[in-house]
Scaffold this active site. Structure first.
Site, PDB file in Angstrom:
ATOM      1  CG  HIS A  89      -5.492  -2.402  -0.135  1.00  0.00           C
ATOM      2  ND1 HIS A  89      -4.870  -1.991  -1.013  1.00  0.00           N
ATOM      3  CD2 HIS A  89      -4.921  -2.151   1.111  1.00  0.00           C
ATOM      4  CE1 HIS A  89      -3.961  -1.123  -0.636  1.00  0.00           C
ATOM      5  NE2 HIS A  89      -3.912  -1.221   0.804  1.00  0.00           N
TER       6      HIS A  89
ATOM      7  CG  ASP B 142      -6.634  -2.494  -4.135  1.00  0.00           C
ATOM      8  OD1 ASP B 142      -7.427  -1.949  -3.186  1.00  0.00           O
ATOM      9  OD2 ASP B 142      -5.499  -2.129  -4.100  1.00  0.00           O
TER      10      ASP B 142
ATOM     11  CB  SER C 267      -1.068  -0.051   1.286  1.00  0.00           C
ATOM     12  OG  SER C 267      -1.986   0.976   1.038  1.00  0.00           O
TER      13      SER C 267
END
Length: 811
Positions: free
Chosen positions: A778, A744, A671
Site C-alpha cells: 500500500h 497492495d 488511499s
C-alpha cells in the site's frame, strides 16, 4: 508457426474481449534532479534515551531497499507477509549502525563488534540498562545479538533461531536473562506444495451472520493452512548472557508472550484450529495460558473462539475475555475486559463492559474491578488507590477517562475527561509515564495531580504543552508551552516534578533536534543533537497556514508552500498541486478546528507532494476536506456535496491570494485521498488533472463498511453507489493518473480496484493512465518504485497542468 500465430491471435482477441490492454513492460524511470536529490537524501537517525536521559542511542537506518530485495520470495498468508527463508517478516528495513551519545558532553561512541552486514531491529534494554539486545536479520535467518553498555561492544548471542513471523519475540527478565520465541527445532523442512489438490476448497455457513471487512492475503487452501502452522510453530527459550539456552514449556503456535512484572509468570497466547479463510490470523481461535517462568502451565485462563461472527460497526467487539494484560503496578496481577452486550453495539446497556482482575497464583475467582458504559480502551496504572481508565465510542466519537480506585472496586469511578476524540482544542493530552521498580510504565503523579503532554490544538495551529491536570477540580496548570516561531514538544520527562525534560524542537527550515530543558534552573536550553537538514535544497521555500470559509460558513485550513522568492500579486500565478485526505466529523465546530502547525519542519517524505515546489508549483498540502454529519445524520450521506464545496473553497482561497492559477490546479491523494480525487473528477471540472495513488473506487467491493462508514451495502446501497467513482466513470473529463502497488496489502484497496476503474474510464473515452508498481504494498518502498512514481507524477503534472495552456493552443 501457423498454429503458434493462430494461438497468439486468439489470445489477443480474448484479451480485447475482456477489456485488457496489451502493453509492453517499461523500464523504471527517474525524476528530474531537483526531485531526485530530495528523495535520495540520507535519513535522520532515530533516538532512544536512557531512563535518566544522560545518554542516548542513535540508530541509523539504511536507505530504501532495491526492487531486487522487494522481489525476494514472500508468503502472503493469514493476513501476514512472511520471508520463508528467515521465519520473519518480509520487506523489513533494518538499522545499519548504532552509536551511543552522551547528553552532557556530546561525545559520540561507536558501538564496536556489530554484524558485518547489519540489518538490526527490535532493540531492547535490560531493566538495569547494563545491556541492550537486538535482532539481526540475514538471508537465511534471524539471530540475537547483545551490546554490553559498559564497554559499548556487541557480540552475537544466539544462532539464527528467532521466530519473528508474528507478535513479539524477545523479552528481558528481571534477572538479566532473555526469554525468546524461537523456531521449533523439531519443525523440520518447509512443507512441499502437493502436485495436485486433494479435493475442492469448500466453505459453508449455517445461518450465523459473519460480516467481514475486505482483508488481504488470507488463507486460500489446505496447503496455506499447513504453511501457516509450520511458520507459527515456536519454542520458548531462556537465554543467558553467555548464549546458553534452554527450552521453556511446550512448543506450539505461539501468538504472543508477556512476562509478569516480577518475572515469575509468563502469559502465552497459543493459536489453534480451525483456521479461517475469511479473517486474518489476529482473529483465529487461541488459548491464553499462564505458565511459571520454568514453563509449567499454572492456569488455562481463556479459550478465545474464532472471530468470524462479530456484529457490524466499529463499536462491535468479541464476546469473552479480551485485552488481557498484567497490572503494571503489581508483581503478578492480570486484568481484562468482557463485553456484556454480546459484542453488539446496538444493544443498550448501562454496564456494557466489565473489567476483571485475577492475582497470582490464579487459583481464585476473577474479581470485578470496574464497569464501562462504552468500549473499554485501557488503563494507566499508578498504585492500589489510583488508576485512570479510558473508554471510547466510535459512532459518537466519545472519549472518556475516569479515575478508579483499584483497592475499592465498589467505589464509583470519577470522570475527569469527557470530550470528542476529534476535538483538538479541548484535548488535555496523555499522561506522562515513568518506569517503576518492575521496569513497567506507570503514571507520573503527585496526589490528585497527573502530569500530561498535549498537542496544544488552537486556532493558531498546534502549540504543544506540558501540564499538571488536577483530577479533582479538572483544571490544568501549564508548566511549559511551545512558542512561535518553533514547533516543540516534550519527548521525555526526567524528574518527579517535570521541571527537567527533553524536547524535540523544529521550525519551518530547521531540522528537528533534541534539547534539554530545565524550567527551574536559570540556564538556557541545551541542544543535544545536531542532525543535518536532509532538505537543504528547499530551505528557502515559503510556508503559510491559511484559514478560509466554505460556502456554508465552515472554517477550513491548509498549508501552502511557494518557491523561494515568489511574491503573490507581483509574480504570475503558479500552477498548483492540491493534496488532501477527507475526514468525517460529527460536529461542525470540531470540523472547523485548525490542524497541524505552520512552524513544523518542511519534511519531504517519499509520498509527499512538496517535491513539486522545486518545479515551480505552489503546493496546497493538508487541505482540509471535512465531511460532517451531526446528531443522527451520517457524514457520508453528504459526502459528494461537501467534498465539492471543500474543493471550491480551497481553489477560491489560493486564487484570491494571488498564488494559484485557477486553470492550472491539480488534485491528488493516496488511499482515501485517491478515492477523494476520483470523486472530485467525477463530479466537477474544477481541476486540470488528478493523481490517485492506491485507492478504492468501487464501494460494492467493500460491502461491510469502509473508512468511517459503519453501515453495510445492504443497509445503505445508495450511499455505496453514489460514493463510488466507478459509478460515474462516464462523467470524468479530466486527465487522471492512477498508481497502485501490485501487492497492495491494505484492507479494501485491492489492485483490482484500479484495474477495473481504469477499464471503465478507458471504455468511456477518458484520458487516463494506469501504473502498477511490481511487488509494492500500500505504501511504496523500493528505490526504483519511488523514483518511477515521482517521474510519473512529474510527467503528468508538466503535461496536463503546468503546460496545459500550451497544449490547448496547439489543438
Amino acid at each position: 508457426m501457423k498454429l503458434r500465430a493462430s494461438i497468439i491471435f486468439v489470445l489477443v482477441v480474448l484479451l480485447g474481449f475482456f477489456g485488457f490492454e496489451v502493453t509492453a513492460q517499461n523500464t523504471y524511470q527517474t525524476p528530474p534532479k531537483s526531485i531526485a536529490d530530495l528523495v535520495n537524501a540520507p535519513s535522520t537517525p532515530s533516538v532512544r534515551f536512557s531512563k535518566n536521559g544522560d545518554w542516548m542511542i542513535l540508530m541509523e537506518r539504511s536507505d530504501n531497499p532495491s526492487i531486487e530485495v522487494l522481489s525476494e520470495p514472500e508468503l502472503r498468508i493469514a493476513g501476514m507477509r512472511i520471508n520463508p527463508a528467515t521465519s520473519g517478516p518480509s520487506r523489513q528495513i533494518g538499522v545499519e549502525n548504532i552509536k551511543i551519545k552522551k547528553t552532557q558532553t556530546g561525545e559520540e561512541i561507536q558501538i564496536s563488534g556489530l554484524p558485518a552486514q547489519p540489518n538490526m531491529g527490535d532493540f531492547r534494554f535490560s531493566h538495569d540498562e547494563k545491556y541492550m539486545v537486538f535482532t539481526q536479520t540475514e538471508s537465511d535467518g534471524i539471530s540475537l545479538w547483545i551490546v554490553d553498555l559498559s564497554s559499548n561492544s556487541a557480540k552475537k548471542l544466539t544462532d539464527k533461531i528467532i521466530n519473528d513471523v508474528y507478535g513479539n519475540s524477545v523479552l528481558w527478565t528481571p534477572g538479566n536473562k532473555l526469554l525468546v520465541k524461537a523456531v521449533n527445532p523439531t519443525r523440520g523442512a518447509i512443507p512441499i506444495r502437493p502436485a495436485a489438490p486433494a479435493g475442492p476448497i469448500i466453505q459453508e455457513t449455517t445461518g450465523d451472520a459473519a460480516p467481514s471487512r475486505t482483508y488481504q492475503d488470507l488463507l486460500e487452501n489446505p496447503y496455506d493452512e499447513t504453511l501457516f502452522a509450520y511458520f507459527m510453530d515456536s519454542q520458548l527459550m531462556e537465554v543467558d548472557l553467555d548464549g546458553t539456552k534452554k527450552p521453556v514449556g511446550s512448543a506450539g503456535m505461539i501468538k504472543s508472550i508477556d512476562l509478569s512484572p516480577d518475572g515469575n509468570y509468563i502469559m502465552v497466547e497459543l493459536i489453534k484450529k480451525p483456521f479461517s479463510y475469511l479473517v486474518p490470523a489476529s482473529r483465529f481461535p487461541y488459548d491464553v495460558e499462564i505458565w511459571t517462568k520454568a514453563g509449567a502451565k499454572v492456569k488455562a485462563l481463556a479459550q478465545i473462539p474464532l472471530d468470524e461472527n462479530r456484529p457490524t460497526g466499529f463499536d462491535a467487539t468479541v464476546t469473552g475475555p479480551r485485552s488481557i494484560s498484567w497490572r503494571a503496578d503489581k508483581p503478578a496481577v492480570l486484568y481484562w475486559v468482557e463485553a456484556q452486550d454480546g459484542g453488539d453495539a446496538r444493544n443498550d446497556m448501562e454496564e456494557r463492559e466489565i473489567v476483571y482482575t485475577l492475582a497470582a497464583p490464579f487459583a481464585g475467582t476473577k474479581q470485578k474491578l470496574a464497569t464501562s458504559a462504552y468500549r473499554f480502551a485501557g488503563i494507566d496504572w499508578s498504585d492500589d488507590s489510583f488508576a485512570i481508565m479510558s473508554e471510547r465510542w466510535s459512532r459518537s466519537r466519545k472519549d472518556m477517562r475516569s479515575v478508579i480506585n483499584p483497592s475499592k472496586p465498589s467505589q464509583p469511578k470519577q470522570v475527569i475527561i469527557e470530550r470528542s476524540s476529534d476535538d483538538l482544542y479541548n484535548d488535555p493530552g496523555d499522561p506522562v509515564m515513568v518506569e517503576n521498580e518492575f521496569g513497567e510504565n506507570v503514571l507520573l503523579r503527585k496526589g490528585d495531580l497527573v502530569y500530561m503532554t498535549s498537542p496544544g490544538g488552537s486556532s493558531e495551529g498546534d502549540m504543544p504543552y506540558l501540564s499538571t491536570f488536577n483530577t479533582k477540580t479538572k483544571e490544568e496548570d501549564i508548566l511549559w508551552r511551545s512558542k512561535a516561531p518553533f514547533y516543540e514538544r516534550v519527548s521525555k520527562v526526567l524528574n518527579d516534578d517535570a521541571s527537567e525534560f527533553i524536547t524535540i524542537k523544529e521550525s519551518t527550515d530547521i531540522q528537528p533536534n533534541y534539547w534539554l530543558v530545565n524550567t527551574k534552573k536559570r540556564i538556557a536550553p541545551q541542544q543535544l543533537t545536531n542532525f543535518d537538514n536532509p532538505s537543504e535544497s528547499i530551505k528557502g521555500i515559503q510556508k503559510q497556514l491559511v484559514t478560509y470559509k466554505r460556502k456554508d460558513g465552515l472554517t477550513l485550513s491548509a498549508v501552502i508552500y511557494t518557491p523561494e522568492g515568489f511574491e503573490a500579486g507581483k509574480d504570475a500565478p503558479l500552477p498548483v498541486l492540491m493534496w488532501a485526505y477527507p475526514r468525517e466529523y460529527k460536529s461542525k465546530e470540531v470540523a472547523s478546528q485548525v490542524r497541524g502547525s505552520q512552524y513544523s519542519f518542511t519534511r519531504v517524505s517519499s509520498g509527499s507532494p512538496l517535491f513539486w515546489v522545486t518545479r515551480g508549483y505552489a503546493i496546497m498540502d493538508r487541505t482540509e476536506m471535512p465531511i460532517v454529519g451531526e446528531g443522527d445524520k451520517e457524514p457520508n450521506d453528504y459526502f459528494i456535496d461537501q467534498l465539492v464545496a471543500n474543493a471550491e473553497a480551497a481553489i477560491d482561497e489560493i486564487v484570491n491570494l494571488g498564488i494559484g492559477d485557477r486553470d492550472r490546479i491539480a488534485v491528488g491523494g493516496h488511499s482515501y485521498g485517491a478515492f477523494m480525487t476520483a470523486n472530485l473528477l467525477s463530479h466537477t471540472n474544477l481541476f486540470a488533472a488528478g493523481i490517485a495513488r492506491s485507492g478504492a473506487y468501487n464501494r460494492t467491493l467493500t460491502p461491510f463498511g469502509f473508512q468511517y462508514e459503519q453501515r453495510t451495502y445492504w443497509e445503505a446501497p445508495e450511499v455505496y453507489f453514489n460514493m463510488s467513482p466507478f459509478s460515474f466513470a462516464h462523467k470524468v473529463e479530466t486527465p487522471i493518473l492512477l498508481i497502485h502497488g501490485q501487492a497492495d496489502n491494505n484492507s479494501g484497496t485491492f489492485p483490482i480496484q484500479s484495474e477495473r476503474y481504469y477499464n471503465a474510464l478507458k471504455g468511456h473515452g477518458a484520458t487516463a493512465r494506469l501504473v502498477f508498481l511490481p511487488n509494492e504494498s500500500h505504501g511504496y518502498s523500493a528505490k526504483e518504485s519511488i523514483n518511477h512514481m515521482l517521474w510519473e507524477m512529474d510527467t503528468w503534472l508538466e503535461k496536463y497542468v503546468k503546460n496545459k495552456n500550451e497544449i490547448e493552443r496547439t489543438k
